[in-house]
Design an enzyme around this catalytic site. Sequence first.
Site, PDB file in Angstrom:
ATOM      1  N   GLN A  76      53.487  32.361  76.942  1.00 63.50           N
ATOM      2  CA  GLN A  76      54.826  32.889  76.598  1.00 63.50           C
ATOM      3  C   GLN A  76      55.669  31.787  75.970  1.00 63.50           C
ATOM      4  O   GLN A  76      56.868  31.677  76.226  1.00 63.50           O
ATOM      5  CB  GLN A  76      55.526  33.440  77.849  1.00 63.50           C
ATOM      6  CG  GLN A  76      55.093  34.845  78.241  1.00 63.50           C
ATOM      7  CD  GLN A  76      55.560  35.915  77.249  1.00 63.50           C
ATOM      8  OE1 GLN A  76      56.499  35.732  76.485  1.00 63.50           O
ATOM      9  NE2 GLN A  76      54.878  37.043  77.253  1.00 63.50           N
ATOM     10  N   SER A  77      55.047  30.968  75.126  1.00 62.87           N
ATOM     11  CA  SER A  77      55.709  29.776  74.614  1.00 62.87           C
ATOM     12  C   SER A  77      56.885  30.072  73.678  1.00 62.87           C
ATOM     13  O   SER A  77      56.728  30.711  72.632  1.00 62.87           O
ATOM     14  CB  SER A  77      54.681  28.925  73.870  1.00 62.87           C
ATOM     15  OG  SER A  77      55.318  27.899  73.143  1.00 62.87           O
ATOM     16  N   ASN A  78      58.059  29.555  74.057  1.00 61.52           N
ATOM     17  CA  ASN A  78      59.221  29.613  73.161  1.00 61.52           C
ATOM     18  C   ASN A  78      59.014  28.705  71.959  1.00 61.52           C
ATOM     19  O   ASN A  78      59.468  29.002  70.858  1.00 61.52           O
ATOM     20  CB  ASN A  78      60.487  29.147  73.894  1.00 61.52           C
ATOM     21  CG  ASN A  78      60.798  30.001  75.089  1.00 61.52           C
ATOM     22  OD1 ASN A  78      60.991  31.204  74.956  1.00 61.52           O
ATOM     23  ND2 ASN A  78      60.835  29.398  76.269  1.00 61.52           N
ATOM     24  N   CYS A  80      56.220  28.048  70.472  1.00 58.51           N
ATOM     25  CA  CYS A  80      55.371  28.747  69.494  1.00 58.51           C
ATOM     26  C   CYS A  80      56.177  29.793  68.726  1.00 58.51           C
ATOM     27  O   CYS A  80      56.033  29.930  67.515  1.00 58.51           O
ATOM     28  CB  CYS A  80      54.174  29.395  70.188  1.00 58.51           C
ATOM     29  SG  CYS A  80      52.934  28.179  70.709  1.00 58.51           S
TER      30      CYS A  80
END
Length: 331
Positions: A76-78, A80
């Site tokens: 759930q990378s911000n 990325c």
Amino acid sequence: MNLAKFSRRGYVTTPTPIEALPSFSKALGGKVNIFIKRDDLLPGCAGGNKTRKLDFCIADALDNGADTIITCGAVQSNHCRLTLSWAVKEGLDCHLVLEERVKGSYSPEASGNNFLFHLMGVKSITVVPGGSNMMDEMQKVASGLKAEGKTPYIIPGGASNTIGATGYVACAQETLQQLFDMGLKIDHMVVPSGSAGTHAGIVVGMQGNNAGIPVSGINVSRTKADQEALVYKLVEATAERVGVATPIAKETVECFDGYVGPGYSLPTDSMVEAVKLLASTEAILLDPVYSGKAMAGMIALVRKGHFAEGSNVLFLHTGGSPALYAYQNIF
Ligand SMILES: *Cc1c(COP(=O)(O)O)cnc(C)c1O
């Protein structure tokens, strides 16, 4: 310190607001005045701290002739999401390598940031097991793309190298200018401490401006000793890059690890309380993985009397609220 000599793209067009949080401060007993620096409102799809770092990192990619960006993060990378967002704006291809830090946590149908990866047209997503060497994994993707004639540029996790951290040196300068304009004296600053670029950049910027404002980092994954070592190393390297005298005193880097809970991205009761309290008193959304845990740490420090009565404390809101929609069940 002359940041103007570094290439950047101009993604940060205006200072992000510094706001008082009177209702939230009152809910915590009213003995400390809490302020918030709204980096959740930075430009880039759904905002957040990585925009300041990418302003410099993507400029470096373009200076190096890149037509493709590769980066990595958790499922759930911000980071990325924002890297993809700026790549889209620049007309660059973007490939992501996602680390499944919690086994079974990757779902191609997940909401939150994962949904936005697809909506913005990510070129590929490679999912690798937790503990993988992410630089090696990104290099594999890069080799394949080079063979196709592309010119890829790798941005490390969180854009936390000296280039990215320069964005938070600039944030410290911006903050000090704003405080001067507002006539506001801040006694203490609290920041989330993850891949370390945010924390390190703020420390270097405060140091380079002789601000005399102590900075506390709240960890989201590592132990105090490991995180302080990681941040300090990046502080020294970034200081050297931007021209701040080294060595910087070790004590300048301070981390708290009591609010991580069972591990990175895993919910805690205090994070849920922090997210609910800020939403219900000030209508500001935190996130479950970073800013929620960092705020839980700040709340605990306020309750313990860590900050002197009457002091002004500035919390850096690094963003991340899209991840809330992937964690709805825990609220
Ligand atoms: C990446 C991130 C952080 C942590 O910043 P680092 O520079 O990696 O330490 C904090 N909050 C949010 C919302 C993030 O996405």
